[in-house]
Write a protein that holds these residues in place. Structure first.
Motif, short mmCIF file in Angstrom:
data_model
loop_
_atom_site.label_atom_id
_atom_site.label_comp_id
_atom_site.label_asym_id
_atom_site.label_seq_id
_atom_site.Cartn_x
_atom_site.Cartn_y
_atom_site.Cartn_z
N ASN A 85 -8.80 -0.38 3.37
CA ASN A 85 -8.01 0.79 3.73
C ASN A 85 -8.16 1.11 5.21
O ASN A 85 -7.23 1.62 5.84
CB ASN A 85 -8.43 1.99 2.88
CG ASN A 85 -7.44 3.12 2.93
OD1 ASN A 85 -7.61 4.09 3.66
ND2 ASN A 85 -6.37 2.99 2.15
N TYR A 97 -3.40 -0.99 1.26
CA TYR A 97 -4.36 0.12 1.15
C TYR A 97 -5.66 -0.26 0.45
O TYR A 97 -6.63 0.48 0.52
CB TYR A 97 -3.72 1.30 0.41
CG TYR A 97 -3.58 1.11 -1.09
CD1 TYR A 97 -4.55 1.60 -1.96
CD2 TYR A 97 -2.49 0.47 -1.63
CE1 TYR A 97 -4.44 1.43 -3.33
CE2 TYR A 97 -2.35 0.30 -2.99
CZ TYR A 97 -3.33 0.78 -3.84
OH TYR A 97 -3.20 0.59 -5.19
N MET A 98 -5.71 -1.41 -0.22
CA MET A 98 -6.95 -1.79 -0.88
C MET A 98 -6.93 -3.27 -1.26
O MET A 98 -5.89 -3.93 -1.22
CB MET A 98 -7.19 -0.95 -2.15
CG MET A 98 -6.25 -1.25 -3.30
SD MET A 98 -6.85 -0.63 -4.91
CE MET A 98 -8.14 -1.84 -5.28
N ASP A 135 -12.30 -1.73 -1.26
CA ASP A 135 -11.08 -0.94 -1.01
C ASP A 135 -11.17 -0.04 0.22
O ASP A 135 -10.20 0.05 0.98
CB ASP A 135 -10.69 -0.14 -2.26
CG ASP A 135 -11.75 0.87 -2.70
OD1 ASP A 135 -12.92 0.70 -2.32
OD2 ASP A 135 -11.40 1.80 -3.43
N HIS A 137 -1.61 7.05 1.90
CA HIS A 137 -1.87 6.31 0.68
C HIS A 137 -2.19 7.25 -0.47
O HIS A 137 -1.74 7.05 -1.60
CB HIS A 137 -3.03 5.33 0.90
CG HIS A 137 -2.75 4.31 1.96
ND1 HIS A 137 -3.69 3.89 2.87
CD2 HIS A 137 -1.62 3.62 2.24
CE1 HIS A 137 -3.16 3.00 3.67
NE2 HIS A 137 -1.91 2.80 3.31
N TYR A 187 -9.21 7.48 1.05
CA TYR A 187 -8.09 6.70 1.56
C TYR A 187 -7.34 7.49 2.63
O TYR A 187 -7.43 8.72 2.69
CB TYR A 187 -7.11 6.35 0.43
CG TYR A 187 -7.60 5.34 -0.58
CD1 TYR A 187 -8.83 4.71 -0.45
CD2 TYR A 187 -6.82 5.00 -1.67
CE1 TYR A 187 -9.27 3.80 -1.37
CE2 TYR A 187 -7.24 4.07 -2.61
CZ TYR A 187 -8.47 3.47 -2.46
OH TYR A 187 -8.89 2.55 -3.39
#
Length: 370
Positions: free
Chosen positions: A234, A198-199, A230, A281, A277
């Motif tokens: 993502n 996710y990042m 990020d 997430h 996000y």
């Protein structure tokens, strides 16, 4: 008594959730053994975007330029600096033939936007394998490029690395900064291992240039000042194209803030991107934070009232045991073991700080990157 009973069972549920996070999710990184990397050494473009970073460039750029790697260039992006950053870049370029300078001038549509500057640097890069770091970062070894690039394969086109902070003796703030960095890294490494990347952090991040152009770069979140690392990850990272690299020779270290106000400002900018996000997430990260808060509030309440205190204490010990094991092994991997000794104090402080940032960002949005 009914209220206390509800609180107790709520607390038990919270502890179970926390234990599952620390064992089933974070344990994927904490107890992970190093896997073999490839022997591939593709040409690499190291990209550094700087805004008013003349002194940091003087101090840290040599550690990038003197890497033990056969084929790499360094793309230096001057993002409309007001100091001598451009002059320092040009001085280095006169001494090294593998430097390329991109001088970005502000335009009205992208005034002070790091993503615009980075986009120009990525387009100017010669090589398809891109490695990113910041102007105030220093690779911990001469094999940084080698270690990060060795994780690339035909399918692994995104490499998440670790960017730590310098250690300052007898500084509680420094330990807090490094503990937060440890916890964040444990999370994004662990989620990547379970197939939910996710990042990543721009202090140490690599990806193939095709990943950038396939989604038209940062276009979907260009108006968000932060998130060049990020938010991009993502968007493009999947279980099939993302790999983590946590060998110590692959680490970078940055200059940590030395006063709380500056760090708070920095974290406001970082946290502001989380709401963009993917929903899954946000839910996973949100549930972890909420159960963190509830663990402390409900646990203290139950122990204070002494309601079923032996059972409540047992749950507290169980959660701390799982936390210490998970974060302890992660800290050993990431060379942050000294932060574990103050874990409860650091955790409480971090929870309060994160809540303060959430409230502050609701009142006013951070609109800067430097």
């Amino acid at each position: 008594m009914l209220i206390l009973e509800v609180l107790f069972y709520s607390f038990a549920t919270v502890v179970v959730i926390q234990v599952l996070y620390y064992t089933l999710i974070f344990g994927n990184f904490a107890f992970l053994k190093h896997s073999k990397t490839t022997s591939e050494t593709p040409p690499v473009s190291v990209i550094i975007c700087a805004k008013n970073e003349a002194e940091n460039i003087k101090n840290f750029l040599p550690s990038v330029l003197n890497q033990d790697y056969h084929n790499f260039e360094v793309v230096l992006i001057n993002d409309s600096s007001k100091d001598d950053t451009l002059e320092v870049f040009e001085d280095f370029k006169s001494k090294y033939d593998n430097i390329k300078i991109v001088n970005v001038k502000n335009i009205e549509a992208f005034w002070g936007n790091k993503k615009y500057a980075l986009s120009l640097g990525i387009k100017a890069a010669t090589n398809n394998h891109l490695l990113f770091t910041d102007a105030d970062c220093k690779p911990l070894s001469k094999h940084w490029i080698k270690e990060m690039s060795s994780s690339f394969t035909k399918t692994n086109t995104i490499v998440l690395g670790y960017g730590g902070y310098n250690k300052i003796k007898h500084s509680f703030l420094n330990k807090l900064i490094r503990f937060e960095t440890l916890l964040t890294a444990t999370q994004y490494f662990s989620y990547a291992k379970i197939g939910l990347p996710y990042m990543g952090v721009g202090r140490n991040l690599a990806y193939h240039r095709d990943e950038f152009f396939n989604v038209n770069g940062f276009i979907k979140h260009m108006k968000v000042r932060s998130g060049d690392d990020d938010l991009f990850i993502n968007e493009v990272a999947t279980s099939k194209n993302t790999v983590i690299q946590y060998k110590k020779n692959s680490f970078t270290v940055s200059v940590a803030k030395t006063n709380f106000k500056d760090w708070f400002k920095q974290k406001r900018r970082h946290v502001s991107t989380a709401k963009y996000y993917k929903t899954k997430h946000q839910l996973l990260l949100g549930l972890f934070y909420i159960t963190q808060v509830l663990f402390w509030t409900l646990g203290i309440t139950l122990l204070y009232t002494t309601y079923l205190w032996p059972f409540a204490l047992g749950l507290v010990i169980l959660r701390f045991l799982c936390q210490y094991l998970s974060l302890g092994f992660s800290a050993k991997k990431l060379n942050e073991i000294d932060t574990i000794f103050l874990l409860p104090i650091l955790e409480i402080t971090l929870i309060i700080m994160q809540f303060s940032i959430f409230i502050t960002n609701k009142i006013s949005k951070p609109n800067y990157w430097k």
